[in-house]
Scaffold this active site. Structure first.
Site, PDB file in Angstrom:
ATOM      1  N   GLU A 169       0.811  -1.225   0.000  1.00 15.14           N
ATOM      2  CA  GLU A 169       0.000   0.000   0.000  1.00 15.14           C
ATOM      3  C   GLU A 169       0.842   1.272   0.000  1.00 15.14           C
ATOM      4  O   GLU A 169       0.623   2.177   0.795  1.00 15.14           O
ATOM      5  CB  GLU A 169      -0.962  -0.017   1.195  1.00 15.14           C
ATOM      6  CG  GLU A 169      -1.861  -1.253   1.155  1.00 15.14           C
ATOM      7  CD  GLU A 169      -2.797  -1.400   2.354  1.00 15.14           C
ATOM      8  OE1 GLU A 169      -2.777  -0.547   3.253  1.00 15.14           O
ATOM      9  OE2 GLU A 169      -3.556  -2.380   2.373  1.00 15.14           O
ATOM     10  N   GLU A 217      -6.249 -10.531  -1.312  1.00 16.14           N
ATOM     11  CA  GLU A 217      -7.039 -10.331  -0.085  1.00 16.14           C
ATOM     12  C   GLU A 217      -8.527 -10.315  -0.414  1.00 16.14           C
ATOM     13  O   GLU A 217      -9.272  -9.450   0.045  1.00 16.14           O
ATOM     14  CB  GLU A 217      -6.627  -9.016   0.601  1.00 16.14           C
ATOM     15  CG  GLU A 217      -5.159  -8.949   0.935  1.00 16.14           C
ATOM     16  CD  GLU A 217      -4.745  -7.682   1.681  1.00 16.14           C
ATOM     17  OE1 GLU A 217      -5.625  -6.956   2.189  1.00 16.14           O
ATOM     18  OE2 GLU A 217      -3.536  -7.429   1.743  1.00 16.14           O
TER      19      GLU A 217
HETATM   20  O1  9MR Z   1      -7.421  -7.956   8.409  1.00 15.54           O
HETATM   21  C1  9MR Z   1      -6.472  -7.152   9.071  1.00 15.54           C
HETATM   22  C2  9MR Z   1      -7.051  -6.667  10.395  1.00 15.54           C
HETATM   23  O2  9MR Z   1      -7.177  -7.748  11.301  1.00 15.54           O
HETATM   24  C3  9MR Z   1      -6.155  -5.587  10.980  1.00 15.54           C
HETATM   25  O3  9MR Z   1      -6.774  -5.041  12.121  1.00 15.54           O
HETATM   26  C4  9MR Z   1      -5.902  -4.517   9.950  1.00 15.54           C
HETATM   27  C5  9MR Z   1      -5.001  -3.433  10.510  1.00 15.54           C
HETATM   28  O4  9MR Z   1      -4.606  -2.509   9.583  1.00 15.54           O
HETATM   29  O5  9MR Z   1      -5.298  -5.095   8.810  1.00 15.54           O
HETATM   30  C6  9MR Z   1      -6.161  -5.973   8.174  1.00 15.54           C
HETATM   31  O6  9MR Z   1      -5.567  -6.464   6.997  1.00 15.54           O
HETATM   32  C7  9MR Z   1      -5.245  -5.503   5.994  1.00 15.54           C
HETATM   33  C8  9MR Z   1      -4.080  -6.032   5.207  1.00 15.54           C
HETATM   34  O7  9MR Z   1      -3.019  -6.336   6.055  1.00 15.54           O
HETATM   35  C9  9MR Z   1      -3.637  -5.056   4.147  1.00 15.54           C
HETATM   36  N1  9MR Z   1      -4.714  -4.685   3.277  1.00 15.54           N
HETATM   37  C10 9MR Z   1      -5.933  -4.232   3.956  1.00 15.54           C
HETATM   38  C11 9MR Z   1      -6.378  -5.281   4.976  1.00 15.54           C
HETATM   39  C12 9MR Z   1      -7.686  -4.873   5.596  1.00 15.54           C
HETATM   40  O8  9MR Z   1      -7.544  -3.716   6.351  1.00 15.54           O
END
Ligand code: 9MR
Length: 588
Positions: A333, A461
């Site tokens: 990102e 994802e």
């Molecule tokens: O699913 C993840 C969640 O449990 C966390 O709290 C969050 C924190 O930023 O990150 C989520 O996963 C993310 C992923 O690592 C990167 N792309 C976006 C995802 C959803 O936020």
């Protein structure tokens, strides 16, 4: 095969499936005042002021319940004998314990730290562990609770169930075991997703993010757990939803915590699954020692110091898993959502997001905010490549899946890296879609233009907000994944709707009971269709030209897997599709 399809159609008509219940305790057959034993699982004596006793329903209904009062007693729970003739093994054939819970308006000492624990004999089969403690619902009301537990081997003749705190009061009723119909039987491999993707023999993987350790819904060391089985029977790739991120793995400088990550890699290897690593360099989920603010270099580290932090982090982790983690999301990102420098002079550009990395390390790559640079991107890829030259390395981002400025910026960033010989193998399209957002033509175009750069594209994802089109959208994207040659993996961002980061959106393939949703059957149908399409490839006439007795064999992805193999030996290769003499051969 026909039977399965019919079943799938039938099941897709229902959204929630029936549950089978086994009643354990409703307390109606007990006299008011009957005492239940209290047991301190740490082995300490239970304070004489504590009790568990059958009482009238505190809401005034004509109903008997269990009233528990604990005074200075940690780890102490009521003990319930198993019904006559009902064994611990039978108990474990169920998945969940359900009960009603009531907490009085005023709690002793106002102690609200309530975690549920369940033991079968002396073995703990469930405990909620959450830093913020669970919300047990409004006080002065009955609430329904249901917890999936971990089966164990024991010959115990009793179970323990209760709440965990020092001093507290609560009421329980209607304790029962629950088994939920899943809509498919994962012990029959021909009903799973994994079976179909592997039958295709083209090296593709269907993956899933395993729930974060703090959610406490998967025990990676326990292969009997329903959640574990749902994962390894349906998927052949895993990624940690949170536990390989910077804050989880290097919480203090140069102090690495590999616990959950190691358990995940062991779990994957035990079940013949590949692992994706997520993620080495991101602006989020950073420990405070790196920065206190995700879009700034809050400790004012120098460029050299930040490069050394990044190098040490990447080098340590990637080396630790060398040869065991197949691919890494190296930079996550890094693009701004709003791409303002889209067209700059003669060429297309991209704006990088402000972060500790882009601001503190700087450099020339990237435009927009003049204090932001992209040297961290090149560096991160080079560090990762040096640590494991065989691992495939990816950029990963969201909002880049279809058409638009950010999608273009992503392409130009990847092209810049390729043109500069940075060791990048592909890009991840996250695919967190709202209902109706999937633009299949846009997605195919995006996947294909990365192919022109020689890059792979992974759906990293995937989750799609629930709507009456959800199953169709999952089918469409699975078809695209199976049809596009440079798209080797498709990964779901979570297992159950209950544990999803977008829980309200119900965006995944399994519901809270891990029952298969229509979306599951749509994905499975699409995988099965891909297999059928491969099987229907016309047989190649073998008298067309003189044949050498020795052949080179390629897999379906075009990689050479054998040179000068005796032609007859090809028939003894593992089941799959191979390319021999430029033709597809099916080995069954
Ligand atoms: O699913 C993840 C969640 O449990 C966390 O709290 C969050 C924190 O930023 O990150 C989520 O996963 C993310 C992923 O690592 C990167 N792309 C976006 C995802 C959803 O936020």
């Amino acid at each position: 095969m026909k039977k399965i399809c019919f079943l799938a159609v039938l099941l897709s008509l229902f959204t929630s499936l029936p549950a089978e219940e086994y009643p354990l305790y409703d307390f109606e057959n007990y006299e008011i005042g009957t005492e239940f034993l209290l047991k301190d699982v740490s082995g300490n004596p239970v304070s004489a002021k504590s009790y568990a006793v059958v009482a009238a329903d505190p809401t005034g209904k004509d109903n008997k319940v269990l009233h528990v009062l604990l005074v200075n007693s940690w780890n102490t729970y009521p003990e319930y004998p198993l019904p006559d003739g009902f064994t611990a093994a039978e108990f474990c054939t169920y998945q969940s314990v359900a009960f009603s819970l009531y907490r009085p308006q005023v709690l002793p000492k106002n102690n609200d730290n309530m975690q549920t624990a369940i033991y079968l004999g002396d073995k703990k089969i469930y405990q909620e562990e959450h830093p913020n403690y669970p919300d047990q619902g409004e006080r002065g009301k009955w609430h329904e609770k249901r917890y999936a537990f971990t089966p164990v081997e024991t010959e115990a003749s009793y179970f323990l169930l209760g709440l965990h705190a020092d001093t507290m009061e609560y009421y329980l009723d209607n304790i029962r075991l629950v088994r939920v119909e899943k809509g498919y039987d994962y012990t029959d491999e021909t009903q799973t997703l994994r079976y179909y993707v592997e039958q295709c023999g083209n090296g593709k993987h269907i993956g899933v993010a395993t729930p974060s350790s703090w959610k406490n819904v998967i025990d990676l060391n326990n292969d009997l757990l329903d959640m574990s089985q749902t994962v390894f029977r349906n998927f052949n790739m895993v990624v940690a939803e949170d536990d390989m991120k910077f804050d989880a793995i290097e919480p203090n400088r140069n102090d690495f915590n590999f616990g959950y990550a190691d358990a995940l890699v062991d779990f994957a290897e035990r079940h013949g699954m590949k692992v994706r690593g997520h993620t080495l360099c991101w602006h989020k989920q950073l420990p405070e020692w790196v920065t206190k603010n995700e879009d700034r270099n809050s400790h004012n580290y120098s460029r050299e110091e930040l490069l050394s932090i990044l190098r040490n982090h990447i080098d340590t982790i990637v080396s630790h898993y060398k040869g065991r983690i197949a691919e890494w999301d190296v930079v996550n990102e890094c693009l701004e959502d709003n791409q303002r420098s889209y067209y700059y002079g003669e060429s297309y550009m991209y704006d990088l997001r402000a972060s500790v990395w882009s601001k503190g390390i700087g450099g020339k790559l990237g435009w927009g905010d003049e204090n932001v640079g992209g040297d961290f991107i090149d560096s991160a890829f080079v560090y990762a490549h040096r640590a494991d030259p065989d691992a495939k390395l990816f950029l990963n981002d969201y909002g880049v899946e279809n058409r638009g400025r950010k999608a273009d910026a992503y392409y130009y960033l990847a092209k810049h890296l390729v043109d500069n010989n940075i060791p990048i193998h592909g890009v991840g399209l996250q695919c967190h879609f709202k209902a109706g957002e999937l633009d299949s033509a846009g997605l195919v175009r995006q996947i294909q233009r990365f192919q022109e750069l020689g890059l792979e594209v992974i759906i990293t994802e995937l989750d799609i907000a629930s709507s009456d089109k959800q199953a169709d959208e999952f089918r469409t994207i699975t078809n695209i994944f199976m049809e596009q040659k440079n798209c080797p993996n498709m990964v779901l961002w979570g297992v159950s709707d209950r544990d999803s980061w977008r829980s309200g959106a119900l965006p995944l393939l399994f519901d809270a009971d891990l029952a298969a949703k229509p979306a599951f059957f749509a994905v499975r149908d699409a995988l099965e269709k891909a297999w059928n399409d491969i099987l229907s490839v016309a047989p190649v006439p073998n008298d067309a030209r003189p044949q050498s007795p020795y052949v080179d064999v390629y897999n379906f992805a075009g990689q050479k897997i054998a040179s000068g193999m005796r032609r007859e030996s090809v028939n003894f290769l593992p089941t799959g599709i191979y390319i021999v003499d430029g033709e597809k051969i099916m080995v069954r």
